[in-house]
Design a protein around this motif. Structure first.
Motif, PDB file in Angstrom:
ATOM      1  N   TYR A   1      58.981  66.455   4.589  1.00 22.79           N
ATOM      2  CA  TYR A   1      58.301  65.872   3.503  1.00 22.79           C
ATOM      3  C   TYR A   1      59.052  65.123   2.376  1.00 22.79           C
ATOM      4  N   ARG A   2      58.515  64.181   1.786  1.00 22.53           N
ATOM      5  CA  ARG A   2      59.074  63.366   0.553  1.00 22.53           C
ATOM      6  C   ARG A   2      58.279  63.238  -0.447  1.00 22.53           C
ATOM      7  N   GLN A   3      58.797  63.167  -1.671  1.00 19.73           N
ATOM      8  CA  GLN A   3      57.994  62.804  -2.889  1.00 19.73           C
ATOM      9  C   GLN A   3      58.974  61.838  -3.754  1.00 19.73           C
ATOM     10  N   ALA A   4      58.667  60.776  -3.887  1.00 22.23           N
ATOM     11  CA  ALA A   4      59.321  59.719  -4.865  1.00 22.23           C
ATOM     12  C   ALA A   4      58.638  59.910  -6.272  1.00 22.23           C
ATOM     13  N   PRO A   5      59.367  59.412  -7.294  1.00 23.81           N
ATOM     14  CA  PRO A   5      58.788  59.415  -8.638  1.00 23.81           C
ATOM     15  C   PRO A   5      57.544  58.849  -8.980  1.00 23.81           C
ATOM     16  N   GLY A   6      56.674  59.583  -9.516  1.00 26.97           N
ATOM     17  CA  GLY A   6      55.544  59.148  -9.776  1.00 26.97           C
ATOM     18  C   GLY A   6      54.310  58.756  -8.748  1.00 26.97           C
TER      19      GLY A   6
END
Length: 122
Positions: A37-42
């Protein structure tokens, strides 16, 4: 205790490649599905790719044809080969696994790694 550790993140130019790895350790009876999974800023955390214990894979539309997920069940490891990287792939990438820690309680628990940063420059 179960622990997932990611490695392989870094800074790469657009069009380049990176290979992420995830190693599971601790008290493990079996590992069902695994995924990245990934999470970008905001932004919210999003699925990148998953792989079942039987090797069936699933990819987000945005990475199909560019990323390849694989696992070595004997070693409790998983990899994500990322090619043709784009600036929009920049995010913290997390390893996830459904792990059964004992045969006497066969309901898998949901485990996460600490994340590894991937930055793609334009």
């Amino acid at each position: 205790q179960v622990r997932l550790v990611e490695s392989g993140g870094g800074l790469v130019q657009a069009g380049g490649s990176l290979r992420l790895s995830c190693a599971a350790s601790g008290t493990i009876f079996s590992i069902n599905s695994m995924g990245w999974y990934r999470q970008a800023p905001g932004k919210q955390r999003e699925l990148v790719a998953t792989i079942t214990s039987g090797g069936s894979t699933n990819y987000a539309e945005s990475v199909k044809g560019r990323f390849t997920i694989s696992r070595d069940s004997a070693k409790n490891t998983m990899n994500l080969q990322m090619n043709s990287l784009k600036p929009e792939d920049t995010a913290v990438y997390y390893c996830n696994a459904a792990i059964v820690v004992t045969m006497y309680k066969p309901i898998p628990g949901d485990y996460w790694g600490q994340g590894t940063q991937v930055t793609v420059s334009s």
